[in-house]
Design a protein around this motif. Structure first.
Motif, mmCIF file in Angstrom:
data_model
loop_
_atom_site.group_PDB
_atom_site.id
_atom_site.type_symbol
_atom_site.label_atom_id
_atom_site.label_comp_id
_atom_site.label_asym_id
_atom_site.label_seq_id
_atom_site.Cartn_x
_atom_site.Cartn_y
_atom_site.Cartn_z
ATOM 1 N N PHE A 1 0.820 -1.218 0.000
ATOM 2 C CA PHE A 1 0.000 0.000 0.000
ATOM 3 C C PHE A 1 0.847 1.258 0.000
ATOM 4 N N ASN A 2 2.145 1.095 -0.256
ATOM 5 C CA ASN A 2 3.064 2.223 -0.215
ATOM 6 C C ASN A 2 2.780 3.204 -1.363
ATOM 7 N N ALA A 3 2.610 4.481 -1.007
ATOM 8 C CA ALA A 3 2.322 5.469 -2.053
ATOM 9 C C ALA A 3 3.549 5.724 -2.925
ATOM 10 N N GLN A 4 4.749 5.531 -2.347
ATOM 11 C CA GLN A 4 5.979 5.736 -3.108
ATOM 12 C C GLN A 4 6.345 4.450 -3.850
ATOM 13 N N PRO A 5 6.930 4.588 -5.029
ATOM 14 C CA PRO A 5 7.256 3.371 -5.790
ATOM 15 C C PRO A 5 8.519 2.678 -5.271
ATOM 16 N N PHE A 6 8.631 2.452 -3.977
ATOM 17 C CA PHE A 6 9.804 1.777 -3.432
ATOM 18 C C PHE A 6 9.384 0.506 -2.722
ATOM 19 N N PHE A 7 10.423 -0.278 -2.403
ATOM 20 C CA PHE A 7 10.200 -1.500 -1.653
ATOM 21 C C PHE A 7 10.419 -1.260 -0.159
ATOM 22 N N SER A 8 10.400 -0.001 0.299
ATOM 23 C CA SER A 8 10.714 0.212 1.713
ATOM 24 C C SER A 8 9.710 1.188 2.326
ATOM 25 N N PHE A 9 9.743 1.242 3.674
ATOM 26 C CA PHE A 9 8.807 2.107 4.382
ATOM 27 C C PHE A 9 9.278 3.549 4.323
ATOM 28 N N THR A 10 8.344 4.460 4.048
ATOM 29 C CA THR A 10 8.687 5.873 4.113
ATOM 30 C C THR A 10 8.360 6.365 5.523
ATOM 31 N N SER A 11 8.943 7.490 5.904
ATOM 32 C CA SER A 11 8.698 7.987 7.268
ATOM 33 C C SER A 11 7.234 8.370 7.434
ATOM 34 N N GLU A 12 6.588 8.800 6.339
ATOM 35 C CA GLU A 12 5.163 9.138 6.424
ATOM 36 C C GLU A 12 4.348 7.889 6.772
ATOM 37 N N MET A 13 4.765 6.747 6.196
ATOM 38 C CA MET A 13 4.038 5.510 6.483
ATOM 39 C C MET A 13 4.139 5.166 7.955
ATOM 40 N N LEU A 14 5.343 5.368 8.519
ATOM 41 C CA LEU A 14 5.546 5.014 9.917
ATOM 42 C C LEU A 14 4.727 5.912 10.833
ATOM 43 N N GLN A 15 4.445 7.169 10.368
ATOM 44 C CA GLN A 15 3.594 8.064 11.158
ATOM 45 C C GLN A 15 2.112 7.829 10.856
ATOM 46 N N LEU A 16 1.851 6.814 10.042
ATOM 47 C CA LEU A 16 0.482 6.412 9.704
ATOM 48 C C LEU A 16 -0.339 7.536 9.063
ATOM 49 N N GLN A 17 0.338 8.372 8.281
ATOM 50 C CA GLN A 17 -0.420 9.399 7.560
ATOM 51 C C GLN A 17 -1.181 8.736 6.415
ATOM 52 N N PRO A 18 -2.479 9.086 6.301
ATOM 53 C CA PRO A 18 -3.288 8.387 5.293
ATOM 54 C C PRO A 18 -2.785 8.583 3.862
ATOM 55 N N GLU A 19 -2.191 9.758 3.558
ATOM 56 C CA GLU A 19 -1.773 9.974 2.166
ATOM 57 C C GLU A 19 -0.523 9.167 1.793
ATOM 58 N N ALA A 20 0.106 8.549 2.789
ATOM 59 C CA ALA A 20 1.267 7.715 2.487
ATOM 60 C C ALA A 20 0.847 6.352 1.954
ATOM 61 N N PHE A 21 -0.448 6.068 2.041
ATOM 62 C CA PHE A 21 -0.931 4.762 1.604
ATOM 63 C C PHE A 21 -1.784 4.910 0.357
ATOM 64 N N THR A 22 -1.771 3.896 -0.463
ATOM 65 C CA THR A 22 -2.530 3.971 -1.710
ATOM 66 C C THR A 22 -2.915 2.569 -2.147
ATOM 67 N N THR A 23 -3.955 2.518 -2.961
ATOM 68 C CA THR A 23 -4.310 1.220 -3.531
ATOM 69 C C THR A 23 -3.994 1.198 -5.023
ATOM 70 N N LYS A 24 -3.163 2.167 -5.452
ATOM 71 C CA LYS A 24 -2.970 2.282 -6.908
ATOM 72 C C LYS A 24 -2.229 1.077 -7.493
ATOM 73 N N TRP A 25 -1.419 0.394 -6.655
ATOM 74 C CA TRP A 25 -0.701 -0.769 -7.181
ATOM 75 C C TRP A 25 -1.667 -1.902 -7.471
ATOM 76 N N TYR A 26 -2.729 -1.978 -6.658
ATOM 77 C CA TYR A 26 -3.750 -2.985 -6.927
ATOM 78 C C TYR A 26 -4.503 -2.621 -8.205
ATOM 79 N N GLU A 27 -4.758 -1.326 -8.361
ATOM 80 C CA GLU A 27 -5.439 -0.884 -9.589
ATOM 81 C C GLU A 27 -4.577 -1.208 -10.806
ATOM 82 N N GLU A 28 -3.268 -0.923 -10.639
ATOM 83 C CA GLU A 28 -2.386 -1.211 -11.776
ATOM 84 C C GLU A 28 -2.417 -2.687 -12.135
ATOM 85 N N PHE A 29 -2.420 -3.529 -11.073
ATOM 86 C CA PHE A 29 -2.486 -4.970 -11.316
ATOM 87 C C PHE A 29 -3.761 -5.337 -12.058
#
Lengths: 424, 283
Positions: free
Chosen positions: B41-69
């Motif tokens: 659910f990572n909003a950034q195209p990386f294989f690692s956690f961003t600091s925003e994700m660790l702070q549980l900010q909603p905009e750091a998460f996305t379902t776009k990778w599922y959409e792409e699939f």
């Protein structure tokens, strides 16, 4: 007595008068036939789709029919030219050479032989391409020998001819020699390649060494949790075994890609270590694209294959045995080493050989996380099949790996028995 | 596993050390699988956690990778191919494997060990060797790069699993049941479908599931025997990891984990059914 003997001699028959013995034989044969007929379709299927391809690969590893196909005339002419001769082959051989080259250049197949000979001696591929280009313009020369040497003076070099003579047979051991980093000398004797040219011996050694490391790690990690699983209540162990079965059932590529996410320079583990201040941001650990990456990811992937056989052996060991040893004064350590451990050796053997067999032939994980330092023999087989197109060498390496695995498999059969193989 | 009341201090310490070690090993087993879920659910195209994700900010998460699939042609083709190839190779291997298991489990089968060994060899031979051998042979007969070629190859790889599972079910099979049916006037065909089949069907289904998963999860043979037109989900993942890493792979991985959890539960239910049926058959 006499009546009893008569009764013995009397043939017992079935209701319709057929001797019982024959009737039974017929019935048994009938049953055998049905059993065989049931197995026959699968057997034929596996034979055609699997066993023949494997056999085809074995043949390919020694096959050298290309020389006879491309150089039909030369091979015949060369048959009475001795390998240790100090003179060039006669004029007739050179005429055959021109003839074969003209046919091969027209059909554009001659360069394949050039590539084949290039595996033995570099420069041959170039020589064949150059000759094929120039041969078309060559119109019945006075001296075939002189004409060919004029095209390229390598045709006047006796080493070229010795190579062609040596590789003119229907079968060749040269792929196997290459697979063991050996080479044939011009006089037909063998010698090892120089240290820096050796590739495959190191590769076999690395494959075996990494497989041993992985097997050892799975034993170290698998033993405690198999023990835990076998000693807790059935309900708890049913829950805990899911933690072992879930990775076992998860796609191999899923597990490999998650290890990439964990181990890479910007990955989760490095982030945690940097975050905790254990590591500076500029000296993050290189845990992937090297041997460490291969070992860590493959240990994780193969661990369930260790835990499951260990668990099934440990389940059968009554806890009272260790208690009995303790009650007679053994320390916990002695009780474990003298009583428990010897009873689990079968499980360690079964799991260990299984993990080793699987590790030695692994391709996907080393290809993705191994980089150049952590690749195994199977990665080189894949490389020769799809990139370098040296199929003979790929087949020879594959055959050696296959023999290694079959030997281990026979060992596995001795330890566990093929028929006891269980799944999941 | 509970500590006895008389345990000494040393034993207590060792006991808790041991439990900690076990927890760590279980974490090693399961952590790499769990880590995939948040990363997908990572909003950034990386294989690692961003600091925003660790702070549980909603905009750091996305379902776009599922959409792409769900929308990308590459992945859609891969899903379609995966199911087509797995379906047909499961049908072939389950049918042939069950027949063979029925024959092999008969007590008077000749050369049992040799034939069994040959039949399960596709499971034993390292995949890279099977793949290389099949690649050489299938390209010679024109099956390389065709769906038929991949289906046949996968069916061959899957049959050992069917043979082993169904044979295991049949070892607990009480042959007096078929004799009883025969003595009551049932024809062999009728007996087979009304007595044998209901009893072995859990084994057949688990064998079929094993076959399906073998094909669905297989990548080495597909890489060699297949080409882009036969790409399966693992094929697409493999080339995805090699070329450009995108979290779509993590999204696909999450979906695959869900599938394997479902199958795991299903297989466990099957196993329980077999055990229950075994329980009522007299021995």
């Amino acid at each position: 007595m006499a009546t009893a003997e008569a009764e013995n001699n009397e043939v017992i028959t079935t209701a319709d008068g057929v001797p019982l013995k024959e009737s039974l034989k017929k019935a048994l044969w009938q049953r055998k036939k049905t059993a065989l007929l049931l197995v026959a379709p699968l057997f034929l299927f596996v034979l055609i789709t699997f066993l023949i391809p494997i056999f085809d690969m074995l043949i390919r590893s020694v096959d050298n029919s290309i020389a006879g196909e491309q150089f039909p005339g030369v091979v015949v002419e060369l048959s009475d030219w001795a390998l240790d001769s100090t003179e060039l082959p006669d004029e007739a051989t050179f005429q055959a050479l021109i003839q074969d080259f003209k046919v091969g250049a027209k059909e554009k197949t001659i360069s394949r032989l050039g590539r084949r000979l290039n595996y033995e001696k570099s420069g041959m591929s170039g020589l064949f391409r150059k000759t094929a280009r120039k041969i078309k313009k060559l119109e019945s020369p006075e001296s075939a020998t002189a004409a060919m040497i004029a095209i390229d003076k390598k045709w006047g070099n006796i080493e070229t001819w010795r190579l062609i003579k040596r590789e003119s047979g229907k079968y060749s051991s040269s792929y196997y020699l290459a697979a063991f980093d050996a080479k044939k000398n011009s006089d037909g004797s063998f010698s090892m390649k120089s240290e820096e040219q050796q590739v495959y011996l190191n590769l076999f050694w690395r494959t075996i060494r990494l497989s041993f490391t992985i097997t050892f790690l799975t034993i170290i990690l698998g033993y405690p949790i198999a023990y835990l699983l076998s000693t807790v209540k059935t309900k708890t162990s049913n829950m805990l075994i899911i933690l072992v079965l879930l990775p076992f059932w998860t796609s191999l590529l899923v597990r490999t890609s998650s290890w990439i996410a964990l181990l890479q320079k910007e990955g989760v583990i490095n982030d945690i270590l940097v975050g905790l201040g254990l590591l500076g941001d500029d000296n993050r650990l290189a845990m992937i694209h090297n041997e460490a990456g291969t070992v860590i990811a493959m240990t994780h992937i193969l661990l369930p294959f260790m835990v499951l056989p260990l668990f099934s052996v440990m389940k059968t060991i009554p806890p009272s045995w260790v208690r009995a040893a303790r009650s007679m004064g053994a320390t916990p350590f002695t009780a474990f080493v003298r009583i428990y451990l010897p009873n689990t050796v079968a499980g360690i053997g079964a799991g260990g050989i299984l993990v080793f067999i699987l590790a030695i032939g692994y391709y996907i994980t080393p290809a993705l996380v191994g980089g150049t330092k952590g690749t195994l023999i199977s990665n080189f087989i894949a490389y020769h099949v799809s990139t370098s197109l040296n199929w003979g060498l790929a087949a020879a390496l594959g055959t050696i790996l296959l023999l290694l695995v079959l030997a281990l498999y026979i060992l596995y059969d001795k330890v566990v028995g093929i028929n006891n193989m269980k799944l999941g | 596993m509970a500590l006895p009341i008389h345990a000494t201090l040393g034993e207590r310490i060792w006991h808790y050390c041991f439990l900690t070690i076990c927890v760590l090993i279980f974490a090693f087993l399961i952590f790499p699988i769990l880590i995939i879920l948040p990363l997908s659910f990572n909003a950034q195209p990386f294989f690692s956690f961003t600091s925003e994700m660790l702070q549980l900010q909603p905009e750091a998460f996305t379902t776009k990778w599922y959409e792409e699939f769900l929308t990308s042609r590459n992945w859609q083709g891969a899903v379609k191919n995966s199911f087509i190839i797995a379906f047909f190779s499961t049908i072939i291997s389950t049918f042939l494997g069950t027949l063979a298991a029925l024959g092999l489990s008969r007590p008077d089968f000749p050369f049992k060990t040799t034939i069994m060994g040959l039949l399960i060899s596709p499971m034993v031979v390292p995949l890279i060797i099977s793949a290389a051998g099949m690649f050489f042979f299938y390209s010679r007969i024109g099956l390389q790069g065709t769906h038929v070629g991949v289906i046949l190859a996968h069916a061959a790889l899957a049959t050992p699993f069917v043979v082993i599972t169904v044979t295991a079910t049949l070892t607990g099979f009480d042959h007096s049941l078929t004799r009883a049916a025969a003595s009551l006037g049932s024809s062999p065909t009728h007996t087979f479908f009304h007595v044998t089949v209901p009893l072995i069907i859990p084994g057949v289904i688990s064998g079929g599931l094993f076959a399906f998963i073998t094909s669905f999860d297989e990548v080495v043979v597909v890489l060699f025997v297949g080409s882009y037109n036969q790409r399966t989900i693992p094929w697409q993942m493999f080339s995805g990891i090699r070329e450009q890493i995108s979290p779509t792979i993590m999204a696909v991985a999450t979906i695959l984990i869900m599938i394997s959890v479902t199958l795991l539960v299903f297989l466990e239910l099957m196993r329980r059914r077999t055990e229950r049926l075994r329980g009522i058959t007299p021995h």
